[in-house]
Design an enzyme around this catalytic site. Structure first.
Site, PDB file in Angstrom:
ATOM      1  CB  CYS A 101      37.421 -16.395 -10.666  1.00  0.00           C
ATOM      2  SG  CYS A 101      37.825 -17.625 -11.931  1.00  0.00           S
ATOM      3  CB  CYS A 198      31.099 -17.257 -15.742  1.00  0.00           C
ATOM      4  SG  CYS A 198      31.911 -17.940 -14.274  1.00  0.00           S
TER       5      CYS A 198
END
Length: 380
Positions: A101, A198
């Site tokens: 990410c 997440c």
């Protein structure tokens, strides 16, 4: 400077944006929408980038008096992070989605758009320090060792470091950040930190992967190849795992066994004694340098193989596109797919994705060799 502040909805990014404003920069806040599941809600400290997070980020921006936008990066996040995560597990590796990410979203897609729009830098709430050295900008550890996030930022290259801003790097502790947020009237002052993956907010990684990779029955073998059990899907196992093995044949010495290797082609899981988790060498082809590259193809460094692992002195060698690291003392339980970050003191030198590991305990050996033999390449 014109600063684009990435605001996740947490206390760190809110205080980072506040410090950027206080420093006199022209700041604009942006929240990244990384999921198209509109009903996604946060559960305590699980999950991030949710509806609540977006609203918390907007409230913080309003309090700071800065413009605020929400950008939809969900398609890019799916392609570069989620799909990569699934592909890595399908290949028998253990990926780090936070590294991907940072590499592909926050400091690639976001930074690219920021520069196109005329911003000078992207500001985040990461705990790391930037130093302008004689050969360009350097990435260093944060002052607070307990919160240091330089490991997950090790994927940044020189060009990206030149356009980043980490206002929290010199902060002595997270308690100071929370106190500052409270003093500034930010409602996220005592919001719990996010943890786990997440995009798997319920924490059931095994179940989530089973839906996408599929479950196929396979064998569990020992280091000699003898079948000692079975499993319902190799993707559910990671190197170093002890629980949930369901072995039908006990070890001859009565000691517990651990996952040593996952072989996706044959759908086989290899187990063995804890001692066999010791790793004498790691190597990978996918590497990058955080700033200037090392001057020599062989150099001493400290290596960290997990976000909160202790760094280990080692010697690194780059030859024929392969970066190989031999630690002074064996690593414990390294899996292909993990990221190894190289340090020179507090400075991040670079990183690579581990493609290959070499056990410090040969098949048939019952224990580690003497320390002088554990990493022979370090001799002299």
């Amino acid at each position: 400077m014109r600063i684009l502040a990435a605001m996740s909805g947490g206390v760190d990014s809110a205080v980072a944006a506040a410090r950027a404003v206080e420093a006199g920069h022209d700041v604009v806040g942006v929240h990244l929408a990384l999921s198209r599941a509109g009903g996604t809600l946060r559960t305590g400290s699980r999950g991030c980038c949710t509806i609540e997070d977006a609203m918390d980020a907007r409230r913080a921006a309003d309090r700071l008096g800065i413009p605020f936008y929400v950008w939809d990066f969900s398609e890019r996040f799916r392609d570069d992070v989620i799909d990569d995560f699934v592909a890595e597990y399908r290949a028998g590796r253990t990926p780090n989605p936070c590294m991907r990410c940072n590499e592909k979203i926050k400091f690639a897609a976001l930074l690219e758009r920021a520069i196109e729009l005329g911003f000078d830098a992207v500001c985040t709430g990461h705990y790391a320090t930037l130093v302008d050295g004689p050969d360009g900008r350097e990435l260093h550890r944060a002052s607070d060792a307990a919160k240091d996030q330089s490991y997950v930022l090790g994927v940044l290259n020189a060009e990206q470091l030149a356009h980043t801003y980490f206002p929290l790097g010199s902060t002595p502790s997270k308690a100071v950040v929370r106190a500052e947020a409270e003093a500034r009237g930010l409602t996220v002052a005592h919001k719990p930190d996010s943890h786990d993956i997440c995009f798997i907010p319920d924490g059931d990684t095994r179940g989530w992967l089973a839906e996408r990779v599929g479950a196929e029955r396979g064998e569990i073998v020992d280091r000699t190849g003898a079948v000692i059990g079975s499993h319902e899907g190799a993707h559910a196992f990671t190197v170093g795992q002890r629980r949930g093995l369901q072995l039908g044949v006990p070890a001859s010495d009565g000691k517990p066994r651990f996952v040593l290797e996952v072989r996706p082609v044959s759908n086989t899981v290899v187990v063995g004694p804890k001692e066999a988790l010791a790793t004498a060498e790691i190597a990978g082809e996918r590497y990058s340098w955080a700033g200037r590259a090392p001057e020599s193809a062989e150099f001493a460094c400290d290596v960290q193989i997990r976000a909160h692992a202790d760094p280990v002195p080692a010697r690194a060698t780059l030859a024929d596109g392969l970066l190989t690291v031999v630690p002074a003392t064996p690593f414990d339980g390294v899996a292909p797919g993990q990221t190894a970050v190289l340090y020179d003191g507090t400075r991040v030198v670079g990183q690579f994705t581990i493609d290959r590991t070499v056990s410090a305990v040969p098949v048939g050996a019952s224990s580690l060799p003497p320390a002088s033999e554990a990493a022979p390449r370090l001799a002299g």
